[in-house]
Design a protein around this motif. Structure first.
Motif, PDB file in Angstrom:
ATOM      1  N   GLY A   1      -0.145   2.668   4.873  1.00 54.25           N
ATOM      2  CA  GLY A   1       0.515   3.001   3.681  1.00 54.25           C
ATOM      3  C   GLY A   1       0.399   4.610   3.251  1.00 54.25           C
ATOM      4  N   PHE A   2      -0.874   5.099   3.565  1.00 51.12           N
ATOM      5  CA  PHE A   2      -1.011   6.389   3.425  1.00 51.12           C
ATOM      6  C   PHE A   2      -0.007   7.154   4.517  1.00 51.12           C
ATOM      7  CE2 PHE A   2      -3.047  10.527   4.706  1.00 51.12           C
ATOM      8  CZ  PHE A   2      -3.062  11.078   3.623  1.00 51.12           C
TER       9      PHE A   2
ATOM     10  N   ASN B   1       3.527   7.708   3.681  1.00 50.02           N
ATOM     11  CA  ASN B   1       3.872   8.759   2.844  1.00 50.02           C
ATOM     12  C   ASN B   1       3.621  10.137   3.399  1.00 50.02           C
ATOM     13  OD1 ASN B   1       4.746   7.409   0.078  1.00 50.02           O
ATOM     14  ND2 ASN B   1       3.033   5.911   1.007  1.00 50.02           N
ATOM     15  N   TYR B   2       2.484  10.256   4.117  1.00 46.53           N
ATOM     16  CA  TYR B   2       2.118  11.639   4.721  1.00 46.53           C
ATOM     17  C   TYR B   2       3.254  11.946   5.701  1.00 46.53           C
ATOM     18  CZ  TYR B   2      -0.391  15.255   7.254  1.00 46.53           C
ATOM     19  OH  TYR B   2      -0.657  16.612   7.606  1.00 46.53           O
TER      20      TYR B   2
ATOM     21  N   ALA C   1       0.768   6.802  -6.491  1.00 45.96           N
ATOM     22  CA  ALA C   1      -0.761   7.492  -6.932  1.00 45.96           C
ATOM     23  C   ALA C   1      -0.722   9.044  -6.504  1.00 45.96           C
ATOM     24  CB  ALA C   1      -1.747   6.937  -6.467  1.00 45.96           C
ATOM     25  N   TRP C   2      -0.129   9.229  -5.320  1.00 45.67           N
ATOM     26  CA  TRP C   2      -0.030  10.573  -4.687  1.00 45.67           C
ATOM     27  C   TRP C   2       1.293  11.364  -4.920  1.00 45.67           C
ATOM     28  CZ3 TRP C   2       0.783  11.504   1.162  1.00 45.67           C
ATOM     29  CH2 TRP C   2       0.513  13.087   1.409  1.00 45.67           C
TER      30      TRP C   2
ATOM     31  N   ALA D   1      -3.916  -0.249   4.374  1.00 44.98           N
ATOM     32  CA  ALA D   1      -4.033   0.922   3.285  1.00 44.98           C
ATOM     33  C   ALA D   1      -3.754   2.355   4.183  1.00 44.98           C
ATOM     34  CB  ALA D   1      -5.290   1.085   2.686  1.00 44.98           C
TER      35      ALA D   1
ATOM     36  N   VAL E   1       0.452   4.120  -2.800  1.00 47.50           N
ATOM     37  CA  VAL E   1       0.072   5.503  -2.507  1.00 47.50           C
ATOM     38  C   VAL E   1       1.169   6.363  -3.211  1.00 47.50           C
ATOM     39  CG1 VAL E   1      -0.270   7.159  -0.642  1.00 47.50           C
ATOM     40  CG2 VAL E   1      -1.390   4.863  -0.350  1.00 47.50           C
TER      41      VAL E   1
ATOM     42  N   TRP F   1       0.914  -1.220  -0.016  1.00 46.78           N
ATOM     43  CA  TRP F   1       0.063   0.238  -0.196  1.00 46.78           C
ATOM     44  C   TRP F   1       0.876   1.065  -0.087  1.00 46.78           C
ATOM     45  CZ3 TRP F   1      -4.858  -0.313  -1.250  1.00 46.78           C
ATOM     46  CH2 TRP F   1      -5.502  -1.341  -1.110  1.00 46.78           C
ATOM     47  N   GLY F   2       1.802   1.200   0.686  1.00 48.57           N
ATOM     48  CA  GLY F   2       2.982   2.515   0.677  1.00 48.57           C
ATOM     49  C   GLY F   2       3.309   2.563  -0.749  1.00 48.57           C
TER      50      GLY F   2
END
Length: 301
Positions: free
Chosen positions: A166-167, A170-171, A111-112, A163, A108, A104-105
């Motif tokens: 993972g967000f 990255n945040y 995508a981000w 998920a 993300v 998930w990391g």
């Protein structure tokens, strides 16, 4: 890595693997929200004391908004989701789905943050999520079990939790770069505890939890949150993030062992195969296995 670092990595894996056991022991009596509130409150006390010792409370105040987001998506909500899952599925199965966090990391980040993966890492993402689908399809049932939670809902909760992990990772990279890791660890637990204090009066169980459930909750807070975060961030500082992240591959082994030892949980062939596929995909997606290693495996086959 020195022998001491290897020993600390094994201890960290054992602690985080045990967290799934402790959630199985306590979630039914506390409920997911109350259990998580107790866990993060204890973890916050341990880590805040260490933060004050190092004189980093000022850094905590400067970044409280970003730390609140991290506390929500990397602690409060995922811990509740895994506590919910513990009502229906085994510690070992939850830990296998937890191993999808790096997948998930990477997704993300793609995508981000626009970090497009190489062909091999994209293949790893596909393999890892194929393993999730295969394992989930074999285990999912949407008929509620004894705890009032179906295995299908529990699996979805695990994937939602990873998920969010993972967000959150990255945040943290984007908003908290340069902030001391101890500040991030302590701040996430302090803000999570503050957020969960709001619904706690309504979520607290009507019947007093047993001593076993309280012991599991305290162990979650002291050992699997406070001590584990200290070990994890010390390993990052001393051997690097890539080496410290290998804990991902060891957690399911310990979780399965603790579940077997204490709760007599069994490992099915489907769990073993699905877990191996997920870990292979994770290794490819995170670069632990690179082109040379992959070529050797393909040539040997």
């Amino acid at each position: 890595m020195t022998p001491r670092h290897s020993a600390e990595l094994l201890l960290l894996s054992a602690l985080w693997g045990a967290s799934f056991l402790f959630m199985r022991l306590a979630a039914g009596e506390f409920g997911p929200v109350a259990l998580t509130a107790v866990r993060v409150a204890i973890g916050a006390l341990v880590l805040a004391s260490l933060l004050a010792w190092h004189g980093l409370l000022g850094e905590l105040r400067r970044h409280w908004i970003a730390l609140t987001v991290v506390g929500l998506v990397s602690s409060a909500l995922p811990f509740i989701a895994f506590g919910y899952a513990a009502l229906a599925i085994t510690a070992g199965l939850s830990s296998i789905f937890n191993a999808t966090t790096p997948l998930w990391g990477a997704l993300v980040a793609w995508a981000w943050l626009g970090e497009r993966p190489s062909a091999l890492r994209a293949l790893g993402l596909a393999i890892g999520f194929a393993g999730v689908l295969g394992l989930g399809a074999g285990k999912a049932s949407f008929t509620a079990a004894g705890g009032g939670v179906s295995s299908g809902a529990a699996i979805l909760a695990c994937l939602a939790a990873t998920a969010m992990y993972g967000f959150g990772a990255n945040y943290t990279r984007r908003r908290l770069a340069g902030v001391a890791p101890l500040t991030v660890a302590a701040g996430s637990q302090i803000t999570a505890a503050a957020l969960l204090a709001l619904p706690l009066p309504w979520a607290w169980p009507a019947a007093p939890p047993s001593l076993v459930a309280w012991g599991a909750a305290v162990a979650l807070g002291v050992l699997c949150t406070g001590l584990a975060y200290i070990l994890y961030f010390r390993l990052i500082a001393q051997v690097g993030a890539a080496q410290a992240m290998t804990v991902t591959y060891l957690i399911p082994l310990f979780a399965v062992f603790w579940g077997w030892l204490v709760l007599d949980e069994t490992v099915t062939p489907a769990m073993a195969v699905g877990g191996a596929v997920i870990l292979l995909g994770t290794a490819l997606a995170t670069g632990v296995v690179g082109p040379r290693q992959a070529a050797r495996v393909l040539t040997r086959d």
